[in-house]
Design an enzyme around this catalytic site. Structure first.
Site, PDB file in Angstrom:
ATOM      1  N   LYS A  20       0.873  -1.237  -0.081  1.00  0.00           N
ATOM      2  CA  LYS A  20       0.105  -0.054  -0.099  1.00  0.00           C
ATOM      3  C   LYS A  20       0.716   1.192   0.214  1.00  0.00           C
ATOM      4  O   LYS A  20       1.997   1.339   0.566  1.00  0.00           O
ATOM      5  CB  LYS A  20      -1.057  -0.153   1.178  1.00  0.00           C
ATOM      6  CG  LYS A  20      -2.063   0.924   1.178  1.00  0.00           C
ATOM      7  CD  LYS A  20      -3.168   0.317   0.447  1.00  0.00           C
ATOM      8  CE  LYS A  20      -4.463   0.933   0.428  1.00  0.00           C
ATOM      9  NZ  LYS A  20      -5.614  -0.082  -0.205  1.00  0.00           N
TER      10      LYS A  20
HETATM   11  N1  GLU Z   1      -7.448   0.100  -3.141  1.00  0.00           N
HETATM   12  C1  GLU Z   1      -7.978  -1.069  -3.353  1.00  0.00           C
HETATM   13  C2  GLU Z   1      -7.892  -1.906  -2.391  1.00  0.00           C
HETATM   14  O1  GLU Z   1      -7.901  -1.600  -1.274  1.00  0.00           O
HETATM   15  C3  GLU Z   1      -7.796  -1.706  -4.821  1.00  0.00           C
HETATM   16  C4  GLU Z   1      -6.022  -2.090  -4.789  1.00  0.00           C
HETATM   17  C5  GLU Z   1      -5.579  -2.647  -6.031  1.00  0.00           C
HETATM   18  O2  GLU Z   1      -6.443  -2.809  -7.090  1.00  0.00           O
HETATM   19  O3  GLU Z   1      -4.588  -3.068  -6.195  1.00  0.00           O
HETATM   20  O4  GLU Z   1      -8.309  -2.976  -2.239  1.00  0.00           O
END
Ligand code: GLU
Length: 419
Positions: A106
Site C-alpha cells: 500500500k
Molecule cells: N485500493 C483497492 C483496495 O484496497 C484496490 C487495490 C488494487 O487494485 O491494487 O483493495
C-alpha cells in the site's frame, strides 16, 4: 467518533486470533506479522502560488510470497506509516482470499486533495512516483487507486514511470483510464463486488433483497457504485453519507437522481440534494440505524465499541478497509450481528486490477461482460470458501477469511522453503 486505534495493532489482533482458532503455531505465520519492506519519501513540490512545499509519501511492501506486491495509493491528510502498514497487510490477505497471484502493498501521500488544484495534484503524483520508482515495477509492485486517487492519478503515475524507464509500461499500475490500457469494468468493480457479497449473504440468511433496507457510509467510488447496484437489485437505500453530511429517507432514496446530483456537484458531494421526506442525520445515527445492511464505505476505525453496542443493523458488509475495531468486532459477534469482512467484501477492486494487469501483459482487451463474469465467479467462490470455513470452525466470517488467507500464505511459504 472515529477511534484513534493504531490500525496495525488491529490487524495483528485479528491475525493472532485467527491463527489461534486454526491452531497454527506462531513460527508458522510469524513473517505475516511484519512487513517485508517499508519506504518513506520526502519530496518538494512547487505550488501554484510559487511557494515550495515538502510532502511525505509512503510505500509498504508487506508480503510477496504469492506474487508481486499489489495495492493502492491513498491521498489523505491522515495518511501515516501505521495506516499504510495495516492497509498493506490487508492487501496480502485480500489477494490470498480471492486467490490471485499477488502479495500485498500500500502507498499514500499525506496531503489534502480538497485544497489542491489539479496541477498541484499532478505535480505531487509525479514527484511521489519518481520517489518510489526504483522500488516498484510491473512484476515487482503494482500500485492502483484508493481513497482520493482515481484513473487520472493512475494515468500520471503510468506516464511518470514510463518516462523513468524510457519505454511505455502500462502494466505498472491498474485502474488506469481505459484509453491508455485501463480495463472496462475496473472502476465499478469494488462497488459491484460489495453488492455481490450483499446478495450472497442475503441468500444464506434468507433475506429477500426486494424487502431489504441499506445504509451506506461514504459515497465515493465504492459507496456510490454499491448504492447504484444494490438499488438495481431492488434494495431500498434509506441512508447515505459523505464528508458533507448524511441523508436519510424512510421510503428510500432515489439513487439515480442522487447520482445525477453528485455528478453535477462541483466537489461531487451529496450536499444540497433534495427529495420528498428527506432528513439530515449525523454520522453516528447512520451507523446505528435499524437496517438490514450497513455498508461502511469510508475510512478505518468507524465502527467503534459504542457503535457496535448501539447499532440496529442486521448485517455489516465492509466496503472500506479496516472500518471495525477488534473490540467492536467482539461486541458485534456477541450480539449476533454478521460481518462480511473487508478483506473479502471489497476484494472486487483488486480482482479486477488483476484482470487489467493480465490484459496489459498480453496486449489484449476484454469486454465488460467478460470482466464482470470473471469478477462474479471469483467473488462468489471466495465468499463460499470463507463462509464454509467460518461455519466449519464455528467462528465469525472475519476469522474464516483470515484462516483461508493464512492457510494459503503458509502453504506457499512452506513450499518455497521459507519455513
Ligand atoms: N485500493 C483497492 C483496495 O484496497 C484496490 C487495490 C488494487 O487494485 O491494487 O483493495
Amino acid at each position: 467518533m472515529k477511534s484513534n486505534k493504531n490500525p496495525y495493532d488491529n490487524m495483528l489482533e485479528q491475525l493472532d486470533a485467527a491463527a489461534k482458532i486454526a491452531d497454527l503455531p506462531i513460527e508458522e505465520y510469524i513473517t505475516l506479522r511484519y512487513p517485508e519492506r517499508e519506504f518513506t519519501v520526502n519530496f518538494p513540490v512547487e505550488m501554484d502560488d510559487g511557494s515550495t512545499q515538502v510532502f511525505t509519501g509512503y510505500r509498504v511492501q508487506h508480503n510477496s510470497i504469492r506474487g508481486p506486491y499489489k495495492g493502492g495509493v491513498r491521498f489523505h491528510p491522515d495518511v501515516n506509516m501505521d495506516e499504510v502498514r495495516a492497509l498493506a497487510a490487508w492487501m496480502t490477505f485480500k489477494c490470498a482470499i480471492v486467490d490471485i497471484p499477488f502479495g500485498g502493498a500500500k502507498g499514500g501521500v499525506t496531503c489534502d486533495p480538497s485544497r489542491l488544484s489539479q496541477k498541484e495534484l499532478e505535480r505531487i503524483t509525479r514527484a511521489y512516483t519518481v520517489g518510489i520508482a526504483p522500488l516498484i515495477g510491473p512484476e515487482v509492485d503494482i500500485p492502483a487507486p484508493d481513497v482520493n486517487t482515481n484513473a487520472q492519478v493512475m494515468g500520471w503515475m503510468m506516464d511518470s514511470y514510463s518516462t523513468y524507464r524510457g519505454q511505455n509500461v502500462p502494466s505498472i499500475v491498474t485502474g488506469k483510464p481505459i484509453s491508455i490500457g485501463g480495463s472496462l469494468g475496473r472502476r465499478e468493480a469494488t462497488g459491484k463486488g460489495v453488492s455481490l457479497m450483499v446478495r450472497e449473504i442475503a441468500k444464506e440468511k434468507g433475506i429477500d433483497l426486494k424487502e431489504a433496507t441499506v445504509a451506506i457510509q461514504g459515497f465515493g467510488n465504492v459507496g456510490s457504485v454499491a448504492a447504484e447496484t444494490l438499488y438495481g437489485m431492488g434494495c431500498t437505500i434509506v441512508a447515505v453519507s459523505d464528508i458533507s453530511g448524511a441523508l436519510y429517507c424512510q421510503n428510500g432514496l432515489d439513487i439515480p437522481s442522487l447520482l445525477q446530483h453528485v455528478d453535477s456537484h462541483p466537489k461531487h458531494l451529496i450536499e444540497g440534494y433534495t427529495q420528498e421526506g428527506l432528513e439530515c442525520i449525523d454520522n453516528h445515527m447512520l451507523l446505528t440505524l435499524k437496517v438490514d445492511f450497513l455498508i461502511p464505505a469510508a475510512l478505518e476505525n468507524q465502527i467503534t465499541e459504542d457503535v457496535a453496542r448501539e447499532t440496529k443493523a442486521r448485517i455489516i458488509v465492509e466496503a472500506a478497509n479496516g472500518p471495525t475495531t477488534f473490540e467492536a468486532d467482539n461486541i458485534l459477534e456477541d450480539r449476533g450481528i454478521t460481518v462480511v469482512p473487508d478483506i473479502l467484501a471489497n476484494a472486487g477492486g483488486v480482482t479486477a486490477s488483476y484482470f487489467e494487469w493480465v490484459q496489459n501483459l498480453q496486449y489484449l482487451t476484454w469486454d465488460e461482460e467478460k470482466l464482470d463474469a470473471n469478477l462474479e465467479k471469483k467473488m462468489v467462490s471466495s465468499f463460499q470458501s470463507v463462509y464454509n470455513t467460518a461455519k466449519e470452525k464455528n467462528t465469525s466470517m472475519r476469522m474464516g477469511a483470515y484462516i483461508v488467507a493464512i492457510s494459503r500464505l503458509v502453504e506457499a511459504t512452506r513450499l518455497r522453503g521459507k519455513i
